[in-house]
Structures are given as structure tokens and as C-alpha cells.
Design a protein around this motif. Structure first.
Motif, PDB file in Angstrom:
ATOM      1  N   LEU A 156      -3.557  23.357  19.158  1.00 36.66           N
ATOM      2  CA  LEU A 156      -2.675  24.232  19.335  1.00 36.66           C
ATOM      3  C   LEU A 156      -3.199  25.547  19.756  1.00 36.66           C
ATOM      4  CD1 LEU A 156      -0.457  23.020  17.078  1.00 36.66           C
ATOM      5  CD2 LEU A 156      -0.929  22.713  19.750  1.00 36.66           C
ATOM      6  N   VAL A 157      -4.359  26.200  19.523  1.00 35.35           N
ATOM      7  CA  VAL A 157      -4.548  27.901  19.139  1.00 35.35           C
ATOM      8  C   VAL A 157      -5.300  28.207  18.839  1.00 35.35           C
ATOM      9  CG1 VAL A 157      -3.779  27.693  16.686  1.00 35.35           C
ATOM     10  CG2 VAL A 157      -3.433  29.742  18.524  1.00 35.35           C
ATOM     11  N   ASN A 158      -6.368  28.891  19.715  1.00 37.12           N
ATOM     12  CA  ASN A 158      -8.154  30.105  19.467  1.00 37.12           C
ATOM     13  C   ASN A 158      -7.148  31.185  18.322  1.00 37.12           C
ATOM     14  OD1 ASN A 158     -10.311  31.170  21.418  1.00 37.12           O
ATOM     15  ND2 ASN A 158     -10.780  30.179  19.285  1.00 37.12           N
ATOM     16  N   LEU A 159      -8.420  31.149  17.688  1.00 35.26           N
ATOM     17  CA  LEU A 159      -7.727  32.653  17.212  1.00 35.26           C
ATOM     18  C   LEU A 159      -9.452  32.724  17.076  1.00 35.26           C
ATOM     19  CD1 LEU A 159      -6.106  32.018  13.721  1.00 35.26           C
ATOM     20  CD2 LEU A 159      -4.981  33.187  16.364  1.00 35.26           C
ATOM     21  N   ASN A 160     -10.070  33.838  17.546  1.00 31.36           N
ATOM     22  CA  ASN A 160     -11.078  34.574  17.964  1.00 31.36           C
ATOM     23  C   ASN A 160     -12.092  35.464  17.242  1.00 31.36           C
ATOM     24  OD1 ASN A 160     -13.689  34.009  19.884  1.00 31.36           O
ATOM     25  ND2 ASN A 160     -12.750  35.961  20.259  1.00 31.36           N
ATOM     26  N   TYR A 161     -13.210  35.478  16.781  1.00 34.17           N
ATOM     27  CA  TYR A 161     -13.222  36.508  15.839  1.00 34.17           C
ATOM     28  C   TYR A 161     -14.100  37.828  16.203  1.00 34.17           C
ATOM     29  CZ  TYR A 161      -8.948  36.232  12.739  1.00 34.17           C
ATOM     30  OH  TYR A 161      -7.274  35.654  13.499  1.00 34.17           O
ATOM     31  N   ASP A 162     -14.484  38.730  17.326  1.00 37.59           N
ATOM     32  CA  ASP A 162     -16.115  38.969  17.958  1.00 37.59           C
ATOM     33  C   ASP A 162     -15.748  40.551  17.326  1.00 37.59           C
ATOM     34  OD1 ASP A 162     -18.024  39.706  19.413  1.00 37.59           O
ATOM     35  OD2 ASP A 162     -16.407  39.028  21.206  1.00 37.59           O
ATOM     36  N   MET A 163     -17.058  40.827  16.475  1.00 38.39           N
ATOM     37  CA  MET A 163     -16.963  42.157  16.391  1.00 38.39           C
ATOM     38  C   MET A 163     -15.772  42.839  15.182  1.00 38.39           C
ATOM     39  SD  MET A 163     -18.190  44.352  19.713  1.00 38.39           S
ATOM     40  CE  MET A 163     -18.769  45.609  18.718  1.00 38.39           C
ATOM     41  N   LEU A 164     -16.145  43.129  14.060  1.00 37.79           N
ATOM     42  CA  LEU A 164     -15.159  43.048  13.306  1.00 37.79           C
ATOM     43  C   LEU A 164     -14.967  44.483  12.169  1.00 37.79           C
ATOM     44  CD1 LEU A 164     -14.230  39.180  12.097  1.00 37.79           C
ATOM     45  CD2 LEU A 164     -13.682  40.808  13.852  1.00 37.79           C
ATOM     46  N   ALA A 165     -16.415  45.526  12.410  1.00 39.46           N
ATOM     47  CA  ALA A 165     -16.539  46.209  11.332  1.00 39.46           C
ATOM     48  C   ALA A 165     -17.680  47.122  11.670  1.00 39.46           C
ATOM     49  CB  ALA A 165     -17.937  45.573  10.291  1.00 39.46           C
ATOM     50  N   GLY A 166     -17.002  47.207  13.298  1.00 39.13           N
ATOM     51  CA  GLY A 166     -17.405  48.698  14.080  1.00 39.13           C
ATOM     52  C   GLY A 166     -17.581  49.885  12.841  1.00 39.13           C
ATOM     53  N   PRO A 167     -18.488  50.451  12.963  1.00 37.78           N
ATOM     54  CA  PRO A 167     -19.014  52.214  12.142  1.00 37.78           C
ATOM     55  C   PRO A 167     -17.476  53.050  12.545  1.00 37.78           C
ATOM     56  CG  PRO A 167     -20.595  52.049  13.602  1.00 37.78           C
ATOM     57  CD  PRO A 167     -19.703  50.718  13.652  1.00 37.78           C
ATOM     58  N   ASN A 168     -17.208  53.302  14.045  1.00 36.68           N
ATOM     59  CA  ASN A 168     -15.852  53.805  14.248  1.00 36.68           C
ATOM     60  C   ASN A 168     -15.093  53.516  14.760  1.00 36.68           C
ATOM     61  OD1 ASN A 168     -15.213  56.892  14.672  1.00 36.68           O
ATOM     62  ND2 ASN A 168     -15.786  56.540  16.492  1.00 36.68           N
ATOM     63  N   TYR A 169     -14.480  52.542  13.608  1.00 35.30           N
ATOM     64  CA  TYR A 169     -13.698  51.600  13.695  1.00 35.30           C
ATOM     65  C   TYR A 169     -12.392  52.137  14.184  1.00 35.30           C
ATOM     66  CZ  TYR A 169     -11.167  52.425   9.626  1.00 35.30           C
ATOM     67  OH  TYR A 169     -11.110  52.556   9.076  1.00 35.30           O
ATOM     68  N   ARG A 170     -11.223  51.087  15.082  1.00 36.13           N
ATOM     69  CA  ARG A 170      -9.840  50.611  15.201  1.00 36.13           C
ATOM     70  C   ARG A 170      -9.460  49.137  14.490  1.00 36.13           C
ATOM     71  NH1 ARG A 170      -9.213  49.159  21.333  1.00 36.13           N
ATOM     72  NH2 ARG A 170     -10.817  47.243  21.205  1.00 36.13           N
ATOM     73  N   PHE A 171      -8.649  48.960  14.894  1.00 33.67           N
ATOM     74  CA  PHE A 171      -7.796  47.866  14.034  1.00 33.67           C
ATOM     75  C   PHE A 171      -7.771  47.487  15.638  1.00 33.67           C
ATOM     76  CE2 PHE A 171      -7.692  49.352   9.685  1.00 33.67           C
ATOM     77  CZ  PHE A 171      -8.816  48.264   9.027  1.00 33.67           C
ATOM     78  N   GLY A 172      -8.306  46.768  16.846  1.00 35.03           N
ATOM     79  CA  GLY A 172      -7.563  45.964  18.098  1.00 35.03           C
ATOM     80  C   GLY A 172      -7.115  44.926  18.081  1.00 35.03           C
ATOM     81  N   ILE A 173      -5.630  44.991  18.108  1.00 35.22           N
ATOM     82  CA  ILE A 173      -4.748  43.504  18.173  1.00 35.22           C
ATOM     83  C   ILE A 173      -4.740  43.258  19.847  1.00 35.22           C
ATOM     84  CG2 ILE A 173      -2.755  42.564  18.073  1.00 35.22           C
ATOM     85  CD1 ILE A 173      -2.189  44.574  15.277  1.00 35.22           C
ATOM     86  N   HIS A 174      -4.994  42.258  19.772  1.00 37.29           N
ATOM     87  CA  HIS A 174      -5.405  41.268  21.234  1.00 37.29           C
ATOM     88  C   HIS A 174      -4.527  41.140  21.481  1.00 37.29           C
ATOM     89  CE1 HIS A 174      -9.672  40.797  21.768  1.00 37.29           C
ATOM     90  NE2 HIS A 174      -9.069  39.422  21.028  1.00 37.29           N
ATOM     91  N   ASP A 175      -4.210  42.184  22.581  1.00 35.73           N
ATOM     92  CA  ASP A 175      -2.318  42.089  23.356  1.00 35.73           C
ATOM     93  C   ASP A 175      -2.168  41.293  24.606  1.00 35.73           C
ATOM     94  OD1 ASP A 175       0.360  43.910  24.335  1.00 35.73           O
ATOM     95  OD2 ASP A 175      -0.950  44.969  25.189  1.00 35.73           O
ATOM     96  N   SER A 176      -1.353  40.387  24.152  1.00 36.32           N
ATOM     97  CA  SER A 176      -0.777  39.513  24.721  1.00 36.32           C
ATOM     98  C   SER A 176      -0.344  39.608  26.062  1.00 36.32           C
ATOM     99  CB  SER A 176       0.890  38.472  24.198  1.00 36.32           C
ATOM    100  OG  SER A 176       1.974  39.501  24.332  1.00 36.32           O
ATOM    101  N   SER A 177       0.151  40.903  26.700  1.00 31.52           N
ATOM    102  CA  SER A 177       0.713  41.381  27.899  1.00 31.52           C
ATOM    103  C   SER A 177      -0.353  41.642  28.566  1.00 31.52           C
ATOM    104  CB  SER A 177       2.090  42.993  27.256  1.00 31.52           C
ATOM    105  OG  SER A 177       0.997  43.408  27.514  1.00 31.52           O
ATOM    106  N   THR A 178      -1.606  41.846  28.694  1.00 29.29           N
ATOM    107  CA  THR A 178      -3.020  42.343  29.206  1.00 29.29           C
ATOM    108  C   THR A 178      -3.395  40.529  30.025  1.00 29.29           C
ATOM    109  OG1 THR A 178      -4.335  42.174  27.072  1.00 29.29           O
ATOM    110  CG2 THR A 178      -3.379  44.254  28.362  1.00 29.29           C
ATOM    111  N   VAL A 179      -2.878  39.778  29.224  1.00 27.84           N
ATOM    112  CA  VAL A 179      -3.495  38.393  29.715  1.00 27.84           C
ATOM    113  C   VAL A 179      -3.665  38.115  31.358  1.00 27.84           C
ATOM    114  CG1 VAL A 179      -2.547  37.054  27.718  1.00 27.84           C
ATOM    115  CG2 VAL A 179      -1.717  36.833  30.088  1.00 27.84           C
ATOM    116  N   PRO A 180      -4.842  38.435  32.111  1.00 30.82           N
ATOM    117  CA  PRO A 180      -4.995  37.517  33.180  1.00 30.82           C
ATOM    118  C   PRO A 180      -3.723  36.915  34.157  1.00 30.82           C
ATOM    119  CG  PRO A 180      -7.275  37.227  32.140  1.00 30.82           C
ATOM    120  CD  PRO A 180      -6.006  37.699  30.851  1.00 30.82           C
ATOM    121  N   SER A 181      -3.249  37.283  34.750  1.00 29.14           N
ATOM    122  CA  SER A 181      -2.897  37.299  35.714  1.00 29.14           C
ATOM    123  C   SER A 181      -2.451  35.713  35.756  1.00 29.14           C
ATOM    124  CB  SER A 181      -2.338  38.094  37.402  1.00 29.14           C
ATOM    125  OG  SER A 181      -3.735  37.376  38.073  1.00 29.14           O
ATOM    126  N   THR A 182      -3.715  34.542  36.044  1.00 28.14           N
ATOM    127  CA  THR A 182      -3.937  33.296  36.570  1.00 28.14           C
ATOM    128  C   THR A 182      -3.838  32.678  35.023  1.00 28.14           C
ATOM    129  OG1 THR A 182      -5.663  34.026  36.003  1.00 28.14           O
ATOM    130  CG2 THR A 182      -5.550  34.186  38.417  1.00 28.14           C
TER     131      THR A 182
END
Length: 485
Positions: A306-332
Motif C-alpha cells: 500500500l505504501v512505502n515509508l523511506n528513511y535515509d540520513m536521520l541524524a545530521g549534525p547541522n540538521y533540518r527536519f526535511g519532510i518529503h514534499d508531495s508537490s515535488t514528485v516527478p512529472s512522470t
């Protein structure tokens, strides 16, 4: 942190790396498996695949003949091997033909008459795989791509440049200076290329399934288990590897021991993908196999996800909390994947806001293992703390306004200054950011797992079922990956 420390030990025993086809990678898989088997009743399985032309045997050679002068060039100093390119065994010098205009158009190659030569082309405009595809189309014997010298870090040859997986020609990446020497049109130039490469066999994916829940409605939680050659990979992606392991251990513990914690209607599958650093190969292989018409086992078909949740790089020292933005999905992206992806984006934004934590938008381009799932029509989502991107002053101030003065990080500095470098060690971890992201990941699983009709929540108009209609070998668009240009 205890698990991450063990990954550091594993890397240190393997010359400081957890890249595929090393003791460090195999040790990582063994550690994940042993933790799952010793501490849970999750159903653990491994899936193996081959990475073609990955292991270099001996010392690659490049010899040039320029106006009668023979020069032997130094591997790693003057040139590197482009990954997945084939072996070469030239017994005589082959003429070099310079390809004009960066070699991104058919006309560049037809005008150069490149057949039966070694093609020399400068980096830029299009991807390395695209240049290589044109080189194969016009029947060259070898390909030399050289750096462009446009910045201080664009003079040396680059290690880890990737080619098409099924390329049939040998290819090297050259320094800017060597490329300019060989491309001097006033000289008579030819080269000998010799390199022996072999496949990396038995590269593993691991998946661990809950024993309860509907197999035909599976929540897939993924992270990649490998690192790059140059470093221990503790943030990238030891943090995701261990974060995913903690989620699996804790959920299994609750299901098995707590009488007040009911199981979900849906199966949860935790997966650790191999060879992400080489082009998302493990996740791509998994999606490829799951979408084959011959895959008929219930729970192993892509239609069961049904869904894939992906976690890649979760603890960077100068972090931001980057939430994957659905508006940026590729046009394809198939339309079926868009609504659910938007729902998951909103879910994470809501959680961080309710926790009085700042958040940022992260792109859903071509950067991690969600790509083949998204391209096949599945909703995806996740959070990361950033890689080599730069934190702006405005983002620093946004975070400081919520977290307190002095807690916004460093402006005009990378989120992870050790990204893909030797210093990506246990000291490269920010425990505060790590805790918050893993809690957000746990919340997402719990929220999705408790929904009465997760499928309708994700796909109100229905979802794609004929996954075999996709060209499985085109799920990953190289143009979404700037590292390949």
C-alpha cells in the motif's frame, strides 16, 4: 546509539567502510539479522542480487600514444573506472575521436564518426549514462569522459561515477588536464585501455514481516544498509539502518508482550536495501521482482503493497527536519501515487507542528529508495535531516525561533559536512535530531496502522493493480540524480 556504535565497530574492522562487497556491508546485514532473530518473532528473509562489473581485479591501465610519445597514466590520479562499465583488453592502440558539444545529441556523434574509436567527451549538460548510451549506439570501442575544470573540485577524476547497468563498453573518467591533453586536435592521439572487472554476487536485501496483519495490504518501511567506499557511513545511512531496526524491534515487542496493544489490520514489512549508493539497486531489484507476472505468492507481489515509508540520513549534525514534499514528485509519477503521497506529507507536517518542532520541505526527486515504489504507482513519504545541501540563514533563523537562540544550527554550512566522507563516523550524529525523526517515523506507522481503511485513505479513486505494465527497467530516471551529471 548503542546499535550505531556497533556499526562503527563493524566499519572499523573493514578498513573504515560498509560499502557493498566488503566485510563491513556483510557484517551490517548479519547484525541486523541477528538482532531481529534473537529479539523478535518477525519473519525475516533475505533477497540476493548481482551488481554487474563492480569489482575491479588488479590495476586498471590507460596508456596514451600522442605524436609518437607513449605515456602510462596513473589510476586514481589521472583516471578512474566508471562503475558498471565492462572490461577492456586492448592489444593495440585505438584512435581517439573528440566528441563535440558535450556529446549529448546524436548529431555530436554522427559528425565525429566515432565508430571503432575511443570517444573522448567532456562532462556536462547530460548524464554520464546518457553519454554512454550514445557511445554504444555509435559503436565505439571505449569511452573517456573528462572533468570540466569549471570549479576547484572539477579538475580531478571522480571515483564512483556510475554508468548504465547494462552497458557493454569500457569507460573511464579522466582528470581535466588529461582530457585536455588527449583532446588536443592538433595531435595524433590513440590509447590502450586494460581493465578486468567482475560481478559482485550475493548482495542482500533484508525484510522482516509482522506475523499478523493482512499480507495483501502491507506497509513497507525501508532504509538502505550500505555506505559509500569512502567512510563508515554512520549518518548515511547507519542512522536510517538503525532507526528502522529500532522501529522493528519496538513494534514487534509491543505486539508480542503487551496485552493492551492490539495488532494492526495491516502487515508491516521492514526492509533494508542493499547498494542504494550505486543507484538504488536493491530497492529497484525488489520492485522489479515484485512486479513480475510470475510473482504470484500472496504478500510478495507489488499489488500487495500500500505504501512505502523511506528513511535515509536521520541524524545530521547541522540538521533540518526535511519532510518529503508531495508537490515535488516527478512529472512522470503515476496519478495513483499522488494523493497518498500528499496525505503522508501532511501527516508528518502535522506531527512536527504539534510537537512544536520546525520542519522543512525535502524533494521527492531521484535521491533515495522510495523512487522505484513511487514510479510504480505507490504512495511514499518520509523524513530526513539533510545531506550535502546548505542550510540558509533564513532556515537557521526559523529553527532558532522555535528551538531557542543558538539552536538553529549553522547558516551557509552543509546539513551534513561529512556527507560521503571519511568523517561520517559516530561523532557525526546529532542525538536530538535522531530521536525526533525516529519518533516521527514511529508515529507514522502507528497512525497508518490504526486507520480503518488505509487503502481508501491513500487511494480514494482506486489504485493501480497492473504493475507488470510498467517497464521495470525504466523505474529509475537517472536525470533526477544530479550526482550523475
Amino acid at each position: 546509539m548503542r546499535h550505531l556504535e556497533q556499526l562503527q565497530v563493524i566499519a572499523d574492522r573493514s578498513n573504515g567502510t560498509r560499502a557493498i562487497a566488503t566485510e563491513g556491508f556483510n557484517g551490517t546485514l548479519d547484525y541486523i539479522t541477528s538482532q531481529l532473530e534473537q529479539n523478535t518473532n518477525l519473519i525475516v528473509s533475505r533477497q540476493y542480487f548481482t551488481v554487474r562489473n563492480y569489482i575491479i581485479q588488479g590495476m586498471p591501465q590507460l596508456q596514451s600514444l600522442v605524436d609518437g610519445n607513449i605515456v602510462n597514466h596513473l589510476y586514481l590520479t589521472d583516471f578512474t573506472h566508471i562503475l558498471f562499465s565492462s572490461r577492456a583488453n586492448f592489444d593495440t592502440f585505438v584512435p581517439v575521436v573528440v566528441i563535440p558539444n558535450l556529446g549529448c545529441q546524436d548529431s555530436d556523434w554522427t559528425n565525429a564518426s566515432a565508430a571503432d574509436s575511443v570517444a573522448l567527451v567532456k562532462r556536462g549538460d547530460c548524464t554520464y549514462p546518457e553519454k554512454s548510451a550514445l557511445a554504444e549506439k555509435y559503436r565505439v570501442k571505449g569511452l573517456l569522459i573528462y572533468n570540466d575544470g569549471t570549479a576547484p573540485d572539477r579538475f580531478q577524476p571522480i571515483q564512483g561515477v556510475r554508468n548504465n547497468l547494462n552497458t557493454t563498453i569500457p569507460a573511464y573518467f579522466l582528470s581535466y588536464n588529461l582530457g585536455m591533453q588527449l583532446g588536443n586536435v592538433t595531435t595524433n592521439t590513440s590509447v590502450i585501455m586494460n581493465i578486468d572487472v567482475s560481478d559482485a554476487n550475493g548482495i542482500g536485501n533484508i525484510c522482516a514481516d509482522t506475523t499478523t496483519g493482512d499480507k495483501t495490504k502491507t506497509i513497507v518501511v525501508g532504509s538502505h544498509s550500505d555506505g559509500v567506499t569512502a567512510g563508515s557511513g554512520i549518518n548515511d545511512n547507519g542512522s536510517g539502518t538503525v532507526g528502522n531496526l529500532i522501529l522493528a524491534l519496538n513494534l514487534a515487542h509491543l505486539f508480542e508482550t503487551s496485552s493492551s496493544y492490539s495488532t494492526y489490520k495491516y502487515r508491516v514489512r521492514f526492509c533494508w536495501w542493499g547498494a542504494e549508493e550505486l543507484g538504488l539497486l536493491g530497492a529497484r531489484y525488489h520492485v522489479d521482482q515484485a512486479s513480475l507476472p510470475s510473482t504470484t505468492t500472496v504478500g510478495e507481489r507489488l499489488q500487495d503493497y500500500l505504501v512505502n515509508l523511506n528513511y535515509d540520513m536521520l541524524a545530521g549534525p547541522n540538521y533540518r527536519f526535511g519532510i518529503h514534499d508531495s508537490s515535488t514528485v516527478p512529472s512522470t509519477t503515476p496519478t495513483q501515487a499522488r494523493n497518498g503521497t500528499s496525505q503522508i506529507t501532511d501527516l508528518f507536517r502535522q506531527w512536527f507542528s504539534e510537537q512544536n518542532l520546525p520542519w522543512s520541505n525535502a524533494s521527492l526527486g531521484g535521491g533515495s529508495d522510495y523512487v522505484p515504489f513511487l514510479a510504480a504507482g505507490l504512495a511514499v513519504g518520509g523524513v530526513n535531516t539533510g545531506a550535502g545541501g546548505i542550510k540558509s540563514a533564513s532556515e537557521r533563523d526559523q529553527y532558532a525561533a522555535i528551538l531557542g537562540i543558538g539552536n538553529g544550527g549553522l547558516a551557509n554550512a552543509a546539513y551534513d559536512p561529512c556527507y560521503h566522507q571519511q568523517c561520517d563516523r559516530i561523532t557525526n550524529i546529532n542525538p536530538f535530531a535522531y530521536e525526533k525523526v525516529v519518533k516521527a517515523a514511529a508515529y507514522a506507522i502507528e497512525y497508518l496502522g490504526r486507520l480503518n481503511d488505509l487503502e481508501k485513505w491513500l487511494y480514494p479513486q482506486g489504485r493501480l493493480k497492473n504493475f507488470e505494465l510498467f517497464n521495470r527497467h525504466q523505474l529509475y530516471d537517472f536525470r533526477n540524480d544530479p550526482d550523475l551529471i
